[in-house]
Design a protein around this motif. Structure first.
Motif, mmCIF file in Angstrom:
data_model
loop_
_atom_site.group_PDB
_atom_site.id
_atom_site.type_symbol
_atom_site.label_atom_id
_atom_site.label_comp_id
_atom_site.label_asym_id
_atom_site.label_seq_id
_atom_site.Cartn_x
_atom_site.Cartn_y
_atom_site.Cartn_z
ATOM 1 N N SER A 67 -4.995 -3.963 -5.245
ATOM 2 C CA SER A 67 -5.871 -4.400 -4.158
ATOM 3 C C SER A 67 -5.876 -5.915 -4.028
ATOM 4 C CB SER A 67 -7.298 -3.903 -4.399
ATOM 5 O OG SER A 67 -7.303 -2.511 -4.526
ATOM 6 N N VAL B 222 -7.933 -2.559 0.218
ATOM 7 C CA VAL B 222 -7.988 -1.630 -0.910
ATOM 8 C C VAL B 222 -7.413 -0.299 -0.447
ATOM 9 C CG1 VAL B 222 -9.480 -0.582 -2.627
ATOM 10 C CG2 VAL B 222 -10.071 -2.802 -1.654
ATOM 11 N N TYR C 87 -11.741 2.358 4.343
ATOM 12 C CA TYR C 87 -10.402 1.811 4.548
ATOM 13 C C TYR C 87 -10.164 1.469 6.003
ATOM 14 C CZ TYR C 87 -5.383 1.288 4.657
ATOM 15 O OH TYR C 87 -4.129 0.784 4.848
ATOM 16 N N VAL D 39 0.834 4.133 -2.591
ATOM 17 C CA VAL D 39 0.440 5.496 -2.238
ATOM 18 C C VAL D 39 1.532 6.485 -2.638
ATOM 19 C CG1 VAL D 39 0.053 7.031 -0.284
ATOM 20 C CG2 VAL D 39 -1.177 4.887 -0.414
ATOM 21 N N CYS E 147 -5.712 -0.323 -10.002
ATOM 22 C CA CYS E 147 -6.254 -0.351 -8.638
ATOM 23 C C CYS E 147 -6.669 -1.758 -8.244
ATOM 24 C CB CYS E 147 -7.468 0.566 -8.525
ATOM 25 S SG CYS E 147 -7.014 2.290 -8.445
ATOM 26 N N ILE F 211 0.842 -1.197 0.000
ATOM 27 C CA ILE F 211 0.000 0.000 0.000
ATOM 28 C C ILE F 211 0.876 1.246 0.000
ATOM 29 C CG2 ILE F 211 -1.644 1.356 1.355
ATOM 30 C CD1 ILE F 211 -2.967 -1.114 2.265
ATOM 31 N N ILE G 191 -2.685 -7.083 -2.249
ATOM 32 C CA ILE G 191 -2.739 -6.775 -0.813
ATOM 33 C C ILE G 191 -3.727 -7.706 -0.121
ATOM 34 C CG2 ILE G 191 -3.333 -5.013 0.888
ATOM 35 C CD1 ILE G 191 -2.600 -2.990 -1.440
ATOM 36 N N THR H 110 -10.032 -3.371 4.005
ATOM 37 C CA THR H 110 -8.731 -2.860 4.435
ATOM 38 C C THR H 110 -7.662 -3.101 3.378
ATOM 39 O OG1 THR H 110 -9.425 -3.855 6.501
ATOM 40 C CG2 THR H 110 -7.371 -2.671 6.522
ATOM 41 N N ASN I 186 -3.184 -10.177 3.081
ATOM 42 C CA ASN I 186 -4.002 -10.053 4.292
ATOM 43 C C ASN I 186 -4.770 -11.335 4.597
ATOM 44 O OD1 ASN I 186 -3.142 -7.509 4.744
ATOM 45 N ND2 ASN I 186 -4.974 -6.481 3.985
ATOM 46 N N GLU J 156 -6.433 3.613 -0.095
ATOM 47 C CA GLU J 156 -7.357 4.748 -0.224
ATOM 48 C C GLU J 156 -7.470 5.226 -1.670
ATOM 49 O OE1 GLU J 156 -4.824 4.855 2.100
ATOM 50 O OE2 GLU J 156 -5.505 5.911 3.909
#
Lengths: 297, 311, 703
Positions: A277, B143, B188, A236, A273, A232, A280, B141, A284, B145
Motif C-alpha cells: 500500500s 490500498v 477502495y 492481486v 499489505c 495492485i 502504491i 485508493t 499515486n 482490496e
C-alpha cells in the motif's frame, strides 16, 4: 539583448539533464508530491540495496511462527517483523519482494505504454478506418472486467513473470491508447503540426517529434497512476494464486500464503499489505503532485 | 437518437460475438494447449483424452464446433460444470444473485458518499476541505482490496471482535457478514468516483456560465443546484455506470477473501479448477453485464447532455 | 447629458492587485472614473492593460486571489467594496449587468434559454413566472431576435454566435439595470454580425437610458459606441476625454502611437506606412520607474519621465474632461509629425505566379441519420470551394477576405497540398498542384510555397528550441546541409526578422506573441519561397505588435519579391496592405479586383455590407450603414441560387434564390458575381467617405 552569436552551439545533453532535474525540483512546491516521491524513492533504494538490508535469507525456513521482535534462536539476530508459517523472515521477504515488484511493474508499464502510444498515435493521427479498427479493438478489450480478463489470460497461458507482463500489456494498452488518442486529436490541429505537414515531414516524424513530446505532461501523470495500478494488479494476482510461482517473495503471494493464519498471526499478512500500500500510495501521491504542478504553468 | 440507440445495441451484439469467439479460441482450441489435457490433467493418458474428445465432440471441425457452442449458449444451454457436477446455469444463478446483493449495498452507500464528497470538494477548489478529501481519497485508493481486507479484518475481527471474519453465510443470510466485504469495496472505490466528481465540479465552477449565474445575482444555492450540479453530474454518471465493470473485478478478490459464495469467487474457482464450461459462461455473463452497462451509460450520457440530444 | 446629474458610478483612486505565489501583482493602478446616467464610457487598451480587471472589480467578482487594495467604487451612493454578499447579490443582475466576450461559454449549455432569462427577474423582483416569461419574450423581441418563442425553447448550442450574444444582452437588460458592462462583446463574432450587435448596443442607451461601460481593444468600435473614452496602458489610464477631443487630437504619446498602428483609410503601405510602437508591454512586476510608457516613447526625456510616478492632469487647451498622464504633452505636437514617416518603394509586378482556374473542393460527409438511411442519400457534399478563379503575380499581395466558413482556409490547404482539389486547376509557377499532396512535391516545390499561420501560441512547437525548429526547415528544404552553414543561415534569418540571435537557444514559451509570429515568418521564408500564404497572421496580436509584424512581413516581401496571399477577415488591414482583393462568401468568390476597385462602386452587395461593417477609428470618416439580417447559412445546406441571397439587402427576387449569379466583368480582372446589372450597381454610393485634406483642415479650425 544585443548579444551576437556567431558560433555553433554544442549539443547539450548535460543541459537537458539539468533541465530535467530542475523541473523535478518543482515538486518541492507540492508537499503531496514530495511525500509521494519520498515513498517511491524509499522503496527504490530498498530494492537496490536488498542484499545489504535483508537480515536473513528470504527463502530459508528458520523458525516458524515467530512474533515480531523475537530473537532467532539458532542463527542469532532479530525477526523485526516476525516469521511466517514456514519460518521465513517476513522483513527479509518484504525487502526482497520490493525487487520483484519494482522490476515487473515498470517493465509491464513500459510495454503497455509502448503499445498504447503507438496505437493511440496511429488512431488519433491517421483517423479513418485505422482509428475505427483500433478503437473497436480497444472497446472490446476494455469491455472485459479487468480481473476476469487477467484470470482468463493467466488460465490459458499460465502464471509466470513474462506472462504477467504480457497480460498487463494486453489489458492496459487499450486504456493508454484512448488517452493518447484523445491528446493527439487535440494536438494534431495545432499550427505547428500543420507547419510540419506543409514542409513534407513523414507521418512518423510528425507523430513522434511534433506531437508526442507535447503530450508528455498528461502521460507522465497517467504513467505514475498506472504504475500504482499495475502494482495492485501484480499484488492481486499474487493474492489470488495466479502470480509469480513460489518460492521467490512477492508481496501479494505472501498475503495469499498466510491469510489462513491471519486470525491468529495477523503480522504475517499485515506487513506485506502495508508495504504494497505504501508503494502504491507513493506513486499515486507523486502523480497528484505532478498534476498539480503541471496545472500551474 | 433512434439511430444512436440502434447503433449502440448493434455494437453490443457485435462485442458479445467477438468476445465469444475470443473465449472459444482461447479455451476450446489447441491454440493455447490441448483442452483435453487442461480438463483431465497432465497425468491423463492419451486413451482417456481421446475418449473425452470423442464424447465432447472435440474431433469435429472447429467452425462447426463454434457455431454449435454459440447456438447452445444462445438457447441457454451453458454446458455442464465439471467441478460442481451439474448444469452451469444452476450453479451460476444463485451466485449471481449473491453478488447482486453485495453490489447493491456497495453502490447504495458508495454513490451518495462519493458524489457528496466530490461536489463539496469541487465547489471550493483548493480549500482545506478539498485538500483533505482528495488526500484521503488517494490514501484509500492506494490500498488494494486484499490489503484493506486484511487490515479491516485485523481491526474489526481480530482486535475489536465486532464482525465475523468470513462471509460464507453457511447458516443462512446474515447482514452482518455483508458489512466487511461491502466496506472493502466501498473504501477502495469511493475515492476514485469522488475525485472524478470533484474534477467535473471544479471545471464547471470555473466555467464562464457559472460566472454569469453569479453575476446575475442569483442566490448561491441556486447557482450550485440549478446551474452547476446539472452540468457537473453528467461526467460522474458515466463514471458510476462504468464502476459496475470494475465491481465485477473487485468482487473476485473480496469474495475470495471472505469466502462469500458469489459470482466472483465462482469465476476464480472455475479458472483454478480448469472448469472450462463454467469459466466460459461466467466470462460471457461478466462481459455481457459490462457491455450492457456501458451501453446504458452512453445512451444516458446523450440524454443528459442537450448538446448531443438535439443535434 | 449634463454634469449636474448625480453620477451612476464613481471609481476613485482605485488600485487592484492580484496576489500570487510570486507576490503581489498590481493589475490596475490609480484608476478614477465617473459614469453619468445614460452615458457610454469606452475603455480601450491592449491585452494585459487591466481593462477587464476594472469591469470585474465593479462587479466585485475578483476571484480568490484578487483584491481591491485602495480606493472606492461608489455605485449610486453606495461603496461596492463595503457591501455584504447579500447586498451585492441584490445589485448584480438587477442594477449592474454584464455582457461577456464569449457568448457561448457564458450561457449554461444544459438549460433552456427561457430558464436562463426568466431567472433574472424572478431572482430580483417579486413577480410571477408568467410575468417573467412575458418580459423575457418581450426582451428577446427588443434585441431583434426573430421568433422569440422558438428561441425561448432552444438550448444555447442551437443558436448562432450572434444570436447567443443577443440573448446575453437581453439577459443583461431584463431587470432594466442602470449600468451595463460590456467586455469585448463582439470580439468572438464575425464582422457583419458584429455590426449588428454594435448597432443594438448603441440603441440600448437611447432606448432605456442605461449607462454603459464598453471595453474593447478596438478603437473603431469605441468610436462607434461611446461618448467618452479611457485609454489604458499597463494598468493605468494614460488619457481620457470625449470621443471628439481624444480622437481628433490625442495628446498622450501612447494614444497617438496606437492610432499610428491602425490602418486607417488614410494609411498607405507605400506613402504612409504604419508606425509600430517599439518594444513591448512590460509585465506588471517589471514596470519601469516613472512613466510606465517611457521605454517605448519617442519623446522620452531622461531625468523627467523616469523619476516619479505622476497623476493625470487636465489638458490645457482642450475640452474640460480631457485629461492626460504625461509631463511633456504640451511640448509634443503630434499633428506636426503626420506624413513624416519613411516612404517605401512600391514593387513592380512580375510575371504570373499563381493561376487558380475553376478550382473546386468538396468534402464528403457521411450522414448517419435515420432519414438519410431511408432516403439513401448517405453521402452529402460540403462545398467548401466552388469554382474559384483568380491569379497572382510576382511581388503582388493578394488578399482573400471573408468571414468564418467562407472557405478561405480550405483553399489554403489545397494550395499547401494538405488537401486535394476536387476539380479544376491551381497552377503555381506553371505547374498544376491542386491534386499533388505535399508528400509528392519536391523539396524545392515545397520550399517555394510556404505558410505563416494564424495563432502565435500554436505556430511553434513548445517542445523544441527556436534554433532547432528553423534548422529543421532549412535542412528539410535542402537549402543547406552542412551543420555550420545551417547555423549561419538561422542567424541570418533571425537578423531578417529583427530578433536577437540568442533566441536560437530559447523555447517558444519564453517568447511573446509577436516574437513567435516573427519566428513563424522566418520559418516561412527559410527556403526563399516564391509565394507565401499568410493566414490571419496578425489577428491574434495586439494592435501595436500587429503593426510591427505587418510591416516586417511586407519589408521581407519587398526584398524577396515574394507573392503574398493574405487571408483575413479584416478589411481595414486588407485595404492597407493588399494590391488585389478576393471577396469570398460560403465557398464562392463574389467579387475580385484591385483594392481601389473593391473599395469603390460598383460593389457586390456582400462587399458593400462588409465595408460598412468595418469599424474605423476616425471620427471624420463617415460610413453608410448597412446591417445584415440573419445568420450565415450552413455549408451543408447552402442556398440554391446566390449564396448570399438569404441575407442580401439588395435581393431582387426569386432569381436570387433559384439561380446561381453570373460573373459580370466590370473591367479586366474586376469581376462581380451578382444578378443585379452592373449599371445598377454602379449607381450605388461609396460606403466609406474619407474627407480630403481640405475638408479636414476646415473641420479642425471650426472646432
Amino acid at each position: 539583448m544585443t548579444t551576437s552569436i556567431t558560433e555553433m552551439p554544442k549539443a547539450g545533453y548535460g543541459a537537458a539533464f539539468i533541465r530535467g532535474l530542475k523541473s523535478f525540483a518543482l515538486l518541492r512546491e507540492s508537499w503531496v508530491g514530495m511525500v509521494g516521491a519520498f515513498l517511491v524513492l524509499f522503496w527504490v533504494l530498498v530494492a537496490l540495496f536488498a542484499p545489504l538490508l535483508a537480515p536473513f535469507d528470504p527463502n530459508s525456513s528458520i523458525q516458524p511462527f515467530a512474533k515480531p521482535g523475537m530473537e532467532a534462536i539458532k542463527t542469532g539476530g532479530t525477526f523485526w517483523l516476525g516469521t511466517d508459517h514456514i519460518g521465513r523472515d517476513i522483513l527479509s521477504r518484504i525487502i526482497w519482494g520490493s525487487r520483484t515488484v519494482l522490476i515487473y511493474a515498470p517493465l509491464a508499464t513500459i510495454c503497455a505504454y509502448t503499445v498504447g502510444i503507438l496505437m493511440g498515435l496511429a488512431a488519433g493521427y491517421r483517423g479513418g478506418w485505422v482509428d475505427d479498427v483500433l478503437s473497436r479493438i480497444a472497446d472490446i478489450i476494455l469491455s472485459f472486467p479487468v480481473l476476469v480478463l487477467y484470470i482468463i489470460i493467466i488460465a490459458t497461458i499460465g502464471a509466470s513473470g513474462f506472462n504477467i507482463i504480457i497480460a498487463i500489456t494486453f489489458a492496459s494498452s487499450p486504456g493508454i491508447m484512448r488517452i493518447v488518442r484523445g491528446l493527439v486529436l487535440d494536438l494534431r490541429n495545432r499550427d505547428y503540426v500543420a507547419a510540419a505537414q506543409t514542409r513534407g515531414e513523414s507521418d512518423w516524424r510528425v507523430m513522434l517529434v511534433e506531437i508526442l513530446p507535447n503530450a508528455r505532461g498528461p502521460l507522465i501523470v497517467d504513467a505514475c497512476l498506472r504504475l500504482g495500478y499495475v502494482i495492485i494488479t501484480i499484488g492481486v494476482l499474487g493474492f489470488l494464486g495466479l502470480g509469480l510461482p513460489p518460492p521467490d517473495p512477492d508481496w501479494g503471494g505472501m498475503v495469499n500464503e498466510t491469510r489462513q493464519m491471519a486470525m491468529a498471526f495477523p503480522h504475517m499478512t499485515l506487513f506485506p499489505c502495508i508495504a504494497i500500500s505504501s508503494l502504491i500510495l507513493g506513486f499515486n501521491l507523486l502523480a497528484d503532485g505532478l498534476r498539480e504542478i503541471s496545472l500551474r504553468d | 437518437m433512434v439511430t444512436l440507440i440502434a447503433k449502440r445495441f448493434g455494437f453490443m451484439v457485435f462485442t458479445m460475438i467477438v468476445v465469444s469467439l475470443i473465449l472459444f479460441i482461447l479455451l476450446e482450441t489447441d491454440l493455447t494447449g490441448d483442452p483435453a489435457i487442461r480438463v483431465l490433467g497432465q497425468f491423463s493418458n492419451e486413451e482417456q483424452r481421446e475418449l473425452w474428445r470423442e464424447k465432447h465432440g472435440y474431433n469435429q471441425p472447429m467452425l462447426l464446433r463454434y457455431v454449435k457452442w454459440l447456438g447452445n449458449f444462445a438457447t441457454g444451454d451453458l454446458g455442464e460444470s465439471i467441478r460442481f457436477k451439474g448444469p452451469v446455469a444452476d450453479v451460476m444463478l444463485p451466485r449471481l444473485w449473491n453478488t447482486a446483493i453485495l453490489g447493491f449495498w456497495t453502490f447504495a452507500i458508495m454513490i451518495p458518499l462519493s458524489l457528496t464528497l466530490g461536489v463539496l470538494s469541487g465547489m471550493k477548489e483548493g480549500s482545506k476541505l478539498d485538500r483533505s478529501i482528495s488526500v484521503f481519497g488517494i490514501l484509500t485508493t492506494s490500498v488494494p482490496e486484499f490489503a484493506s481486507a486484511v487490515i479491516f479484518s485485523a481491526l474489526f475481527v481480530f482486535t475489536l471482535k465486532w464482525l465475523p471474519g468470513t462471509s460464507s453465510m453457511s447458516g443462512g443470510f446474515e447482514f452482518k457478514q455483508l458489512i466487511l466485504p461491502a466496506l472493502v469495496l466501498i473504501v477502495y472505490d469511493f475515492g476514485y468516483v469522488a475525485r472524478m466528481t470533484r474534477a467535473s465540479m471544479a471545471e464547471v465552477m470555473t466555467s464562464q456560465y457559472i460566472r454569469t449565474a453569479i453575476l446575475k445575482g442569483l442566490p448561491y444555492k441556486s447557482v450550485i443546484v440549478k446551474h452547476a450540479l446539472r452540468n457537473a453530474l453528467i461526467a460522474p454518471f458515466t463514471v458510476i455506470m462504468l464502476q459496475i465493470n470494475w465491481l465485477l473485478s473487485g468482487v473476485i478478490v473480496v469474495e475470495f477473501f471472505f469466502a462469500y459464495k458469489g459470482f466472483g469467487a465462482l469465476i476464480l474457482e472455475a479458472s483454478l479448477n480448469n472448469d472450462i464450461a463454467l469459466l466460459e459462461a461466467c466470462a460471457m455473463v461478466a462481459v455481457c453485464v459490462a457491455v450492457t452497462t456501458q451501453t446504458l451509460a452512453d445512451i444516458g450520457y446523450t440524454f443528459l447532455n442537450p448538446r448531443i440530444r438535439f443535434s | 447629458m449634463n454634469t449636474d446629474q448625480e453620477p451612476i458610478l464613481v471609481c476613485k483612486d482605485l488600485c487592484i492587485s492580484y496576489y500570487t505565489r510570486a507576490g503581489e501583482i498590481p493589475a490596475v493602478v490609480d484608476f478614477s472614473l465617473t459614469v453619468l446616467p445614460g452615458e457610454t464610457i469606452g475603455i480601450v487598451g491592449e491585452s494585459g492593460c487591466g481593462k477587464s480587471t476594472v469591469a470585474m472589480a465593479i462587479m466585485q467578482h475578483m476571484g480568490a486571489n484578487g483584491g481591491i487594495k485602495s480606493g472606492s467604487i461608489t455605485f449610486k451612493g453606495r461603496d461596492l467594496t463595503q457591501l455584504s454578499d447579500d447586498e451585492l447579490r441584490n445589485i448584480r443582475g438587477s442594477e449592474v449587468a454584464m455582457i461577456y466576450q464569449e457568448p457561448f461559454a457564458s450561457l449554461n449549455p444544459s438549460l433552456k434559454i427561457s430558464t436562463q432569462l426568466m431567472e433574472v427577474p424572478l431572482a430580483h423582483e417579486d413577480i410571477s413566472t408568467e410575468e417573467a416569461r412575458k418580459r423575457a419574450l418581450q426582451m428577446l423581441g427588443d434585441v431583434k431576435l426573430p421568433d422569440p418563442e422558438r428561441i425561448m425553447e432552444a438550448y444555447p448550442h442551437q443558436l448562432s454566435g450572434g444570436q447567443q450574444q443577443r440573448v446575453v444582452i437581453a439577459m443583461g437588460l431584463l431587470s432594466n439595470p442602470s449600468l451595463l458592462l460590456l467586455d469585448e462583446p463582439t470580439t468572438a463574432l464575425d464582422v457583419t454580425v458584429e455590426a449588428g450587435i454594435v448597432k443594438l448596443v448603441a440603441d440600448i442607451s437611447k432606448k432605456y437610458g442605461t449607462s454603459q461601460i464598453y471595453i474593447s481593444h478596438n478603437l473603431g468600435l469605441i468610436l462607434e459606441t461611446c461618448d467618452r473614452v479611457f485609454v489604458m496602458y499597463s494598468g493605468e489610464v494614460v488619457e481620457e476625454g470625449t470621443i471628439n477631443s481624444l480622437f481628433t487630437w490625442p495628446r498622450h504619446p501612447y494614444t497617438h502611437g496606437l492610432f499610428a498602428c491602425i490602418p486607417l483609410p488614410t494609411a498607405d503601405k507605400h506613402a504612409a506606412p504604419l508606425k509600430p510602437i517599439r518594444g513591448q508591454l512590460p509585465l506588471p512586476f517589471e514596470r519601469p520607474q516613472g512613466c510606465y510608457y517611457h521605454p517605448r516613447c519617442d519623446h522620452f526625456k531622461e531625468g523627467l519621465c523616469d523619476v516619479d510616478h505622476f497623476k493625470m492632469e487636465h489638458v490645457v487647451d482642450s475640452a474640460p474632461d480631457h485629461r492626460v498622464r504625461c509631463l511633456r504633452y504640451k511640448e509634443i505636437d503630434i499633428r506636426l509629425q503626420t506624413g513624416e514617416g519613411e516612404k517605401k518603394e512600391a514593387l513592380e509586378l512580375g510575371e504570373r505566379v499563381l493561376n487558380v482556374d475553376k478550382m473546386k473542393k468538396y468534402y464528403e460527409v457521411r450522414d448517419n441519420s435515420l432519414k438519410a438511411l431511408i432516403s439513401g442519400k448517405r453521402i452529402r457534399y460540403v462545398k467548401a470551394n466552388e469554382e474559384l478563379n483568380f491569379t497572382a503575380h510576382e511581388g503582388e499581395t493578394v488578399a482573400i477576405v471573408g468571414e468564418s466558413g467562407c472557405g478561405k482556409s480550405t483553399f489554403a490547404k489545397v494550395l499547401m497540398g494538405l488537401e486535394k482539389g476536387t476539380e479544376g486547376e491551381v497552377r503555381h509557377l506553371g505547374k498544376d498542384i491542386s491534386d499533388i499532396a505535399v508528400r509528392d512535391r519536391s523539396p524545392k516545390e515545397i520550399a517555394s510555397l510556404q505558410m505563416v499561420f494564424q495563432n502565435p501560441f500554436d505556430t511553434l512547437n513548445p517542445s523544441h528550441s527556436i534554433g532547432g525548429q528553423i534548422s529543421r526547415v532549412i535542412k528539410k528544404f535542402g537549402v543547406e546541409s552542412d551543420k555550420a552553414k545551417i547555423f549561419n543561415r538561422v542567424m541570418k534569418l533571425l537578423d531578417i526578422v529583427k530578433l536577437p540571435r540568442d533566441f536560437y537557444f530559447r523555447k517558444p514559451r519564453q517568447l511573446s506573441g509577436g516574437q513567435k509570429q516573427r519566428i513563424g515568418i522566418a520559418r516561412a521564408f527559410a527556403g526563399n519561397p516564391s509565394m507565401v500564404i499568410a493566414d490571419e497572421p496578425v489577428s491574434a496580436l495586439d494592435v501595436s505588435v500587429a503593426a510591427a509584424v505587418t510591416e516586417l512581413l511586407m519589408d521581407i516581401q519587398r526584398e524577396h519579391k515574394t507573392t503574398l496571399l493574405f487571408i483575413s477577415h479584416d478589411l481595414s488591414v486588407v485595404r492597407y496592405l493588399s494590391d488585389r482583393i478576393v471577396v469570398m462568401y460560403l465557398g464562392h468568390i463574389l467579387e475580385r479586383g484591385t483594392t481601389e476597385q473593391i473599395f469603390a462602386p460598383p460593389y457586390q452587395p456582400y462587399t458593400e455590407a462588409l465595408l460598412s461593417a468595418v469599424p474605423i477609428a476616425d471620427p471624420e470618416v463617415t460610413k453608410r450603414e448597412i446591417v445584415l439580417e440573419g445568420n450565415l447559412p450552413s455549408a451543408m445546406k447552402p442556398p440554391k441560387g446566390c449564396p448570399f441571397c438569404t441575407r442580401c439587402h439588395r435581393r431582387i427576387g426569386e432569381i436570387c434564390d433559384n439561380e446561381p449569379p453570373p460573373e459580370q466583368v466590370v473591367t479586366d480582372r474586376h469581376v462581380i458575381k451578382c444578378h443585379i446589372s452592373l449599371e445598377e450597381l454602379k449607381q450605388v454610393e461609396h460606403v466609406i467617405h474619407v474627407p480630403d485634406e481640405a475638408e479636414r483642415l476646415h473641420a479642425r479650425q471650426s472646432q
